[in-house]
Design a protein around this motif. Sequence first.
Motif, PDB file in Angstrom:
ATOM      1  N   ASP A  98      11.271  45.628   4.581  1.00 43.20           N
ATOM      2  CA  ASP A  98      12.212  45.624   3.543  1.00 43.20           C
ATOM      3  C   ASP A  98      12.547  47.266   3.148  1.00 43.20           C
ATOM      4  N   ASN A  99      12.780  47.639   1.973  1.00 40.05           N
ATOM      5  CA  ASN A  99      13.209  48.655   1.562  1.00 40.05           C
ATOM      6  C   ASN A  99      12.347  49.689   1.756  1.00 40.05           C
ATOM      7  N   TYR A 100      10.965  49.430   1.847  1.00 40.33           N
ATOM      8  CA  TYR A 100       9.766  50.314   1.853  1.00 40.33           C
ATOM      9  C   TYR A 100       9.229  50.462   3.285  1.00 40.33           C
ATOM     10  N   THR A 101       9.080  49.696   4.202  1.00 37.10           N
ATOM     11  CA  THR A 101       8.491  49.928   5.160  1.00 37.10           C
ATOM     12  C   THR A 101       9.067  49.205   6.627  1.00 37.10           C
ATOM     13  N   LEU A 102       8.448  49.680   7.528  1.00 36.35           N
ATOM     14  CA  LEU A 102       8.728  49.051   8.937  1.00 36.35           C
ATOM     15  C   LEU A 102       7.224  48.455   9.716  1.00 36.35           C
ATOM     16  N   LEU A 103       7.621  47.706  10.590  1.00 30.67           N
ATOM     17  CA  LEU A 103       6.469  47.266  11.287  1.00 30.67           C
ATOM     18  C   LEU A 103       6.720  47.426  12.731  1.00 30.67           C
ATOM     19  N   ASP A 104       5.700  48.171  13.259  1.00 30.51           N
ATOM     20  CA  ASP A 104       5.588  48.325  14.568  1.00 30.51           C
ATOM     21  C   ASP A 104       4.682  47.543  15.457  1.00 30.51           C
ATOM     22  N   VAL A 145       1.091  48.117  13.249  1.00 30.79           N
ATOM     23  CA  VAL A 145       1.103  49.214  12.203  1.00 30.79           C
ATOM     24  C   VAL A 145       2.224  48.983  11.355  1.00 30.79           C
ATOM     25  N   VAL A 146       1.998  49.153  10.268  1.00 25.26           N
ATOM     26  CA  VAL A 146       2.877  49.129   9.099  1.00 25.26           C
ATOM     27  C   VAL A 146       3.274  50.746   8.477  1.00 25.26           C
ATOM     28  N   TYR A 147       4.495  50.999   8.573  1.00 30.67           N
ATOM     29  CA  TYR A 147       4.799  52.442   8.241  1.00 30.67           C
ATOM     30  C   TYR A 147       5.450  52.388   6.982  1.00 30.67           C
ATOM     31  N   PRO A 148       5.577  53.522   6.469  1.00 25.68           N
ATOM     32  CA  PRO A 148       6.580  53.889   5.365  1.00 25.68           C
ATOM     33  C   PRO A 148       7.874  54.235   5.799  1.00 25.68           C
ATOM     34  N   LEU A 149       9.297  53.610   5.455  1.00 26.64           N
ATOM     35  CA  LEU A 149      10.505  53.505   6.013  1.00 26.64           C
ATOM     36  C   LEU A 149      10.790  54.727   6.646  1.00 26.64           C
ATOM     37  N   GLU A 150      10.402  56.116   6.042  1.00 27.45           N
ATOM     38  CA  GLU A 150      10.895  57.362   6.324  1.00 27.45           C
ATOM     39  C   GLU A 150       9.830  58.005   7.125  1.00 27.45           C
ATOM     40  N   ASP A 151       8.673  57.683   7.116  1.00 27.70           N
ATOM     41  CA  ASP A 151       7.563  58.414   7.883  1.00 27.70           C
ATOM     42  C   ASP A 151       6.787  57.569   8.804  1.00 27.70           C
ATOM     43  N   LEU A 152       6.657  57.876  10.065  1.00 24.95           N
ATOM     44  CA  LEU A 152       6.045  57.121  10.985  1.00 24.95           C
ATOM     45  C   LEU A 152       4.710  57.677  11.432  1.00 24.95           C
ATOM     46  N   THR A 153       4.189  58.638  10.462  1.00 26.55           N
ATOM     47  CA  THR A 153       2.912  59.131  10.984  1.00 26.55           C
ATOM     48  C   THR A 153       1.774  57.983  10.777  1.00 26.55           C
ATOM     49  N   ASP A 154       0.790  57.876  11.648  1.00 22.38           N
ATOM     50  CA  ASP A 154      -0.094  56.972  11.735  1.00 22.38           C
ATOM     51  C   ASP A 154      -1.135  57.121  10.684  1.00 22.38           C
ATOM     52  N   PRO A 155      -1.502  56.164   9.880  1.00 26.37           N
ATOM     53  CA  PRO A 155      -2.496  56.152   8.616  1.00 26.37           C
ATOM     54  C   PRO A 155      -3.704  56.971   9.278  1.00 26.37           C
ATOM     55  N   PRO A 156      -4.253  57.507   7.888  1.00 25.54           N
ATOM     56  CA  PRO A 156      -5.459  57.932   8.166  1.00 25.54           C
ATOM     57  C   PRO A 156      -6.748  57.351   8.378  1.00 25.54           C
ATOM     58  N   PHE A 164       1.873  51.951  -0.773  1.00 19.18           N
ATOM     59  CA  PHE A 164       1.390  52.769  -1.813  1.00 19.18           C
ATOM     60  C   PHE A 164       1.838  54.254  -1.534  1.00 19.18           C
ATOM     61  N   THR A 165       2.242  54.401  -0.227  1.00 18.65           N
ATOM     62  CA  THR A 165       3.050  55.845  -0.005  1.00 18.65           C
ATOM     63  C   THR A 165       4.487  55.912  -0.294  1.00 18.65           C
ATOM     64  N   ALA A 166       5.059  54.869  -0.386  1.00 18.69           N
ATOM     65  CA  ALA A 166       6.342  54.497  -0.537  1.00 18.69           C
ATOM     66  C   ALA A 166       6.640  54.306  -1.961  1.00 18.69           C
ATOM     67  N   GLY A 167       5.882  54.272  -2.732  1.00 19.93           N
ATOM     68  CA  GLY A 167       5.933  53.924  -3.982  1.00 19.93           C
ATOM     69  C   GLY A 167       6.288  52.567  -4.576  1.00 19.93           C
ATOM     70  N   ALA A 168       5.865  51.588  -3.753  1.00 22.41           N
ATOM     71  CA  ALA A 168       6.289  50.129  -3.923  1.00 22.41           C
ATOM     72  C   ALA A 168       5.313  49.485  -5.049  1.00 22.41           C
ATOM     73  N   PHE A 169       4.240  50.125  -5.195  1.00 19.31           N
ATOM     74  CA  PHE A 169       3.230  49.656  -6.379  1.00 19.31           C
ATOM     75  C   PHE A 169       3.550  50.154  -7.730  1.00 19.31           C
ATOM     76  N   ASN A 170       4.555  51.092  -7.873  1.00 20.59           N
ATOM     77  CA  ASN A 170       4.832  51.638  -9.169  1.00 20.59           C
ATOM     78  C   ASN A 170       6.062  50.717  -9.909  1.00 20.59           C
ATOM     79  N   VAL A 171       5.819  50.158 -11.098  1.00 21.43           N
ATOM     80  CA  VAL A 171       6.538  49.098 -11.602  1.00 21.43           C
ATOM     81  C   VAL A 171       6.724  49.556 -13.051  1.00 21.43           C
TER      82      VAL A 171
END
Length: 457
Positions: A174-180, A201-212, A245-252
């Motif tokens: 969607d407009n928030y995430t990518l799936l690898d 792994v699901v990444y934020p759309l603009e950041d392909l850094t692996d989760p912590p 969460f990183t992409a701000g999708a949970f802020n409404v």
Amino acid sequence: MAVQTTTGNLCRSCQQKPQRRCTEKMSLSIWSIKINAFSFPNTSLAFVPGVGIKALTNHGTANISTDWEIKSPLFQDTGGADLFLSGVYFTGIIVLARNDFGHPILKLQDCYAQVNHAHVSFSGELSVLYNSFAEPMEKPILKNLNEMLCPIIMNEVEALNANLSTIEVLTKIDNYTLLDYSLISSPEITENYIDLNLKGVVYPLEDLTDPPFSPVPFVLPERSDSMLYVGISEFFFKSASFAYFTAGAFNVTLSTKEISNHLVQNSQGVGNVLSRIAEIYILSQPFLVRVMATEPPVISLLPGNFTLDIPASIMILTQSKNSTAEAIVSMDFVASTSVGLVILGQRLVCSLSLNRFRLSLPESNRSNIEVLRFENILSSILHFGILPLANAKLQQGFPLPNPHKISFVNSDIEVFEGFLLISTDLKYETSLKQQPSFHGWEGLNFINGQWRGKPAA
């Protein structure tokens, strides 16, 4: 394909002078081969541990149409022909691997293919003449065809690999995430199954850094009732939670009008919520409800139970037409939800239902009865307003990895500790208008056993 044969019947000088050796030849070239129908009634596939899949078929038949050209020193002609092939035999091992980009690739080894019988029927103005010579032509046609079957099949495998290389292993959800879901290793072949390890792994759309955090290995249960089993680890859902969460999708932020419009089916609940807020604060201004996740939602997969705990803050504000928003109250909460799962098409769709709602109040407000009354109010807003909106967005679902034109049927979902198991059969979807054909068969021209042809598109 071209078959060359020497015949004195086409060489008048040879008939007049028998002592002279005849060197004139007739050449038959065949191209634009199309397979109109085929049948492989005896076909088997078997796993070769550590190697690949062994394919075996025999007693196959095929109806083929083609264009042809005959050349000789005396004349030249073109037309069409139909070939009926019988006694088709093939065996080979399909080796599965991965390329550097995580795409699956196929290799064919130990190929052996043979056609035992071929019947040729020419069409055209001189078809009666050509068909009278068809039987002696069938043997050299069959010989050349058998020599080229494995190269043709290998060419088709390469064409398939070209298609596999176009599979999007990094897919926008969607407009928030990518799936690898690229392959992280070559497929593992055992005696009973093929094991594909996908990244997931699901990444934020603009950041392909692996989760912590790191994935925890899991083992699929021994099953054999379905064609395909897909295990989705808790890590996958945790990465999705972190990415959103990183992409701000949970802020409404919602207005009371937006909530009311969405809750048209729950007018009593809406009326209670709004009237109770008005009763406490005696305000006439429009309200805004702002919900912001304070941490990534917590994922938990236990046998038969999939839960999502959402730590967040909620703020109710008033806003008049000529002023900025002003907070009435703000507090933290944890919403515990159950996750429902269903497969729609080729996607895994989730839905949330509220289990518990717990407020975390500042110490100074714990004795404030009016604030405490908000727990039920805010729980209603979350239950009737926020979650339905979230579920509407979740209907888009997560894409499941599947080959082109393969759909899931008879699917079942089970929740185990640490992973989700999808059991499904597979169905191949094909168009009735599509004629079976092979890449690379067009333009075949066999001359003296050598293959000349246009490369597959």
